[in-house]
Design an enzyme around this catalytic site. Sequence first.
Site, PDB file in Angstrom:
ATOM      1  N   TYR A  55      -8.041   8.620 -16.882  1.00  0.00           N
ATOM      2  CA  TYR A  55      -7.250   8.343 -15.605  1.00  0.00           C
ATOM      3  C   TYR A  55      -7.376   6.971 -15.660  1.00  0.00           C
ATOM      4  CZ  TYR A  55      -5.923   7.472 -10.555  1.00  0.00           C
ATOM      5  OH  TYR A  55      -5.558   7.022  -9.514  1.00  0.00           O
ATOM      6  N   SER A  86      -4.861   1.925  -9.268  1.00  0.00           N
ATOM      7  CA  SER A  86      -6.209   2.208  -8.758  1.00  0.00           C
ATOM      8  C   SER A  86      -7.256   1.315  -9.036  1.00  0.00           C
ATOM      9  CB  SER A  86      -6.387   3.604  -9.301  1.00  0.00           C
ATOM     10  OG  SER A  86      -7.771   3.885  -8.784  1.00  0.00           O
ATOM     11  N   THR A 140       4.539  15.137  -2.018  1.00  0.00           N
ATOM     12  CA  THR A 140       3.102  15.319  -1.685  1.00  0.00           C
ATOM     13  C   THR A 140       2.533  14.136  -1.365  1.00  0.00           C
ATOM     14  OG1 THR A 140       1.152  16.649  -1.370  1.00  0.00           O
ATOM     15  CG2 THR A 140       2.133  15.960  -3.573  1.00  0.00           C
ATOM     16  N   GLY A 141       1.243  13.916  -0.338  1.00  0.00           N
ATOM     17  CA  GLY A 141       0.447  12.987  -0.598  1.00  0.00           C
ATOM     18  C   GLY A 141       1.240  11.563  -0.397  1.00  0.00           C
ATOM     19  N   GLY A 198       6.944  11.348  -7.450  1.00  0.00           N
ATOM     20  CA  GLY A 198       5.798  12.100  -6.958  1.00  0.00           C
ATOM     21  C   GLY A 198       5.775  12.094  -5.595  1.00  0.00           C
ATOM     22  N   ALA A 199       7.192  12.343  -4.891  1.00  0.00           N
ATOM     23  CA  ALA A 199       7.358  12.168  -3.583  1.00  0.00           C
ATOM     24  C   ALA A 199       7.246  13.533  -2.901  1.00  0.00           C
ATOM     25  CB  ALA A 199       8.813  11.386  -3.088  1.00  0.00           C
TER      26      ALA A 199
END
Length: 323
Positions: A206, A180, A54-55, A51-52
């Site tokens: 999530y 998280s 963005t963000g 997931g690199a």
Amino acid sequence: MNWEWSFIYSHPLWMVSTLILAIIVRAQRKASWNPRACPVKLNGKTAIVTGANTGIGKFIALDFARRGARVILACRNEARGNAAVQEIRESTGSQNVHLRLLDTSSLDSVRKFVAQILEEEKELHILVNNAGASGLPSKITADGLEITFATNHVGPFLLTSLLLDLLKKSAPARIVNVSSMNHWRGEVNFDHFRGQNLKHVMDATYNHTKLHNIIWTNELARKLQGTGVTANSLHPGVVMTDVMRNYNFIVRFLFNLVGFFFFKTSEEGAFSPLYCAVSEEAEGITGKYFDSDCSLVLPAPPARDSALAVKEYEFCERLTAKP
């Protein structure tokens, strides 16, 4: 930070008190560790960041490239992935930044990605499981998995499992799993993996996956003892990313409005993952959970249950076994 950002949109009456607390916290807190002050170099090292494009993931990859690592961006979207690669190359001057396609919601995609990595790479020193999604519509994947569970947990579990031999061969190596604070509101029900007995209310699914991330990481760390490979999980903070892209306009608007003033930037959100991945202070630490200040903290009680961790690991092994 003990408040939860979901109150902002799920309980409007909490908005004022949440904002006041956010102002106080923002004013008083300073990062306990900053990657720009960390002298560690990664020349000759190889890192994968999922997931690199963005963000948080992009800033993690950017930092690795600055340190001289060979960086592999594992992304689902080719166009966005290529754009991120180009941006990182231009920013760091490193041409050793590469894109490899990966969709963690598909076990077939994970296996193809790993096959390519094992063919191309001789070593792997850092694996950051950062890719994740919230607010996805209810759906069962081709593998028979609930899509959020597939994306956030089962896919990363399989990816890591298939790369373990390469990581061990390259030791010392580090596995970093981005979880998280919301895991405190998660529940453990193994029926959820197949989409059964799930309540699709806001970020509930999530939250469940983020709890499973920590439980799995703890057992992974136990299994890796003595190999030179460490595994830790973390909370990156309440970060302004596009994690809300799957929610409706009102939710996105409130999140972005409040976040603009009070939430961490994506770069700040990368601090805790980077601390686990490169800092000298985290060397040798394994099976732990870090908060957004790069401090060791206790996760929710289910994430401290060693018997549950064994059950979790064995369940995911059966779930990802080839038919």
